[in-house]
Design an enzyme around this catalytic site. Structure first.
Site, short mmCIF file in Angstrom:
data_model
loop_
_atom_site.label_atom_id
_atom_site.label_comp_id
_atom_site.label_asym_id
_atom_site.label_seq_id
_atom_site.Cartn_x
_atom_site.Cartn_y
_atom_site.Cartn_z
N PHE A 146 42.47 39.44 45.95
CA PHE A 146 42.25 39.80 44.55
C PHE A 146 43.57 39.64 43.81
O PHE A 146 44.54 40.33 44.09
CB PHE A 146 41.73 41.23 44.36
CG PHE A 146 41.51 41.54 42.90
CD1 PHE A 146 40.33 41.17 42.28
CD2 PHE A 146 42.50 42.12 42.13
CE1 PHE A 146 40.13 41.40 40.92
CE2 PHE A 146 42.32 42.35 40.77
CZ PHE A 146 41.12 41.98 40.16
N ASP A 233 52.20 39.16 45.90
CA ASP A 233 51.55 39.87 44.79
C ASP A 233 51.59 41.36 45.12
O ASP A 233 50.77 41.87 45.86
CB ASP A 233 50.11 39.39 44.62
CG ASP A 233 49.40 40.13 43.46
OD1 ASP A 233 49.94 41.14 42.98
OD2 ASP A 233 48.30 39.69 43.08
N LYS A 274 51.04 46.81 36.95
CA LYS A 274 50.55 48.18 37.04
C LYS A 274 51.62 49.27 36.87
O LYS A 274 51.95 49.61 35.75
CB LYS A 274 49.75 48.35 38.33
CG LYS A 274 48.48 47.48 38.29
CD LYS A 274 47.44 47.83 39.30
CE LYS A 274 46.14 47.09 38.99
NZ LYS A 274 45.74 46.10 39.97
C1 LIG Z 1 45.24 44.71 39.56
C2 LIG Z 1 45.75 43.54 40.29
C3 LIG Z 1 46.00 42.30 39.66
C4 LIG Z 1 45.63 42.05 38.22
O1 LIG Z 1 46.26 42.88 37.32
P1 LIG Z 1 45.67 43.04 35.83
O2 LIG Z 1 46.70 43.83 35.11
O3 LIG Z 1 44.36 43.76 35.96
O4 LIG Z 1 45.48 41.67 35.28
C5 LIG Z 1 46.58 41.29 40.40
N1 LIG Z 1 46.86 41.46 41.70
C6 LIG Z 1 46.63 42.61 42.34
C7 LIG Z 1 46.99 42.73 43.79
C8 LIG Z 1 46.05 43.69 41.68
O5 LIG Z 1 45.79 44.82 42.32
#
Ligand SMILES: *Cc1c(COP(=O)(O)O)cnc(C)c1O
Length: 426
Positions: A146, A233, A274
């Site tokens: 994700f 990520d 985040k």
């Molecule tokens: C939440 C998330 C995203 C996307 O972030 P948004 O601010 O919702 O666009 C990308 N990668 C990971 C691992 C996430 O948990």
């Protein structure tokens, strides 16, 4: 209350249903206030927040230091765009680059934008530094990843709900199994067009899958061997969530002594979002060292709001809080306590099979099919019992409270969770 009279909660839900696109399926609870580890609904009922806005609110709701930084900056200068300089951006870039030990930072707003940015940097690097022929670069990603919701990112998702009828998709991605070094090696071997490997240190949305202890280190070594960029990520795992500043923890300034013995992996490109703002404001960032980041040239990438003065002020305050309040250490200690306490219950449980995770990023697996609504019903009952959590994939419930929690509060939450699970034992 008469039957025709609607609760405040129901009124708010009805408004969303009538006037909002139906792109989410929220738990039916309407929140109007938050402080630390707590949130309150419009009827005044108090809950433990056990999701933290998907780990954006690591520093706790409405942290006074972050709110203060945001308010002051909002009253001073909010947005200049990057057409002009502002007096906050450089300070923030220096602060965050040193904080995470990279040469440079590229500021964006959301996690998905930061992932897109990393992919673009990786492709540029492939053509201009690695010498891959035009339009031939490929990036390896993992099954069940994700990384966000843009057209390119969903192009390499294998979640049909996220993908279906959004094609045509972006090319140039190769999928391998997560936590599988053989598949990664096979994808790298004999393919000179591979530019990068994009990976979540723990797969959060997929259900909090923690890879083998040496997976990231060995994956990084394979990438180095093949001159391929290792792109982490850490939008969800980063910023103290997993008991360390970063789940990859490469050269980070994390002072958690329990880190030692765990292999360091410094990503070539680090993606954060985040909790960069403690949930106060959309702030994301891509970090890399000069030989990689310098492929980005004026005009080749940007964002009107990326790096705005409010974001800069908020992010510095949010990162300060992580250090000042030793949130990585707290997440480490409370995470161990949480899993050991829950495990005592799970030993004799039929409804809950296991708890897994690192730090305060955890999940329990419910003993029922993926299609069953048992996990949803448990979350509804947790809500009634004063704790908010949400199922990820069918039968998995993620538990990720703010990292400012105390031990007493955590033990109180364990009691609520155990009491709730007991109501579902057969
Ligand atoms: C939440 C998330 C995203 C996307 O972030 P948004 O601010 O919702 O666009 C990308 N990668 C990971 C691992 C996430 O948990």
């Amino acid at each position: 209350m008469s039957i025709t009279e609607q609760t405040l909660s129901q009124q708010a839900i009805d408004l969303e249903n009538k006037y909002g696109a139906h792109n989410y399926h929220p738990l039916p609870v309407v929140l109007s206030r938050g402080e630390g580890v707590y949130v309150w609904d419009v009827e005044g009922k108090k809950y433990y927040d056990f999701l933290s806005a998907y780990s954006a609110v690591n520093q706790g709701h409405c942290h006074p230091k972050i709110v203060d930084a945001m308010t002051k900056q909002a009253q001073t200068l909010s947005l200049t765009s990057r057409a002009f300089h502002n007096d906050m951006l450089g300070k923030y870039e220096k602060y965050a680059s040193e904080y995470f030990n990279f040469d440079k930072l590229l500021p964006m707003n959301t996690g998905a934008e930061a992932v897109e940015t990393a992919l673009k940097i990786c492709r540029r690097w492939a053509y201009e530094k690695k010498g891959i022929a035009e339009n031939q670069a490929e990036i390896i990603v993992c099954n069940n990843n994700f990384h966000g919701r843009t057209t390119t990112i969903i192009s390499f998702s294998n979640d049909p709900v996220a993908r279906n009828n959004f094609g045509p998709y972006t090319n140039g991605f190769i999928k391998v199994a997560y936590d599988n070094l053989e598949e990664l090696e096979a994808a790298l071997e004999g393919n000179a067009n591979v530019a990068g490997f994009l990976v979540e240190p723990i797969q959060g949305e997929a259900g909090v899958y923690v890879p083998a202890e040496d997976y990231l280190r060995k994956a990084k070594a394979l990438c180095e061997k093949h001159n391929v960029l290792f792109i982490a990520d850490e939008v969800q795992t980063g910023i103290a969530r997993t008991g360390r500043l970063l789940a990859t923890c490469g050269n980070c300034n994390c002072e958690n002594k329990d880190c030692s013995g765990t292999p360091d992996v410094k990503p070539d490109i680090l993606i954060l979002g985040k909790a960069m703002s403690g949930g106060a404001y959309p702030v994301s960032a891509v970090l890399a060292d000069d030989p990689i980041m310098n492929v980005i040239t004026p005009g080749s990438h940007g964002s009107t709001f990326g790096g705005n003065p409010i974001a800069a002020a908020v992010a510095m305050a949010a990162l300060d809080v992580v250090n000042d309040e030793k949130l990585a250490e707290n997440a480490y200690v409370l995470g161990n306590l949480f899993r050991s306490e829950l495990n005592k219950y799970i030993e004799n449980s039929t409804i809950c099979q296991l708890v897994r995770g690192k730090g305060l990023l955890n999940a329990i697996v419910i003993n029922d099919s993926e299609e069953s609504d048992t996990a949803w019903n448990i979350c509804m009952r947790l809500r009634d019992n004063g704790l908010l959590a949400k199922p990820t994939h069918g039968n998995i419930i993620r538990f990720a409270p703010p990292l400012v929690m105390t031990e007493a509060e955590l033990l109180d939450c364990v009691l609520i969770i155990v009491k709730t699970l007991k109501e579902f034992e057969v």
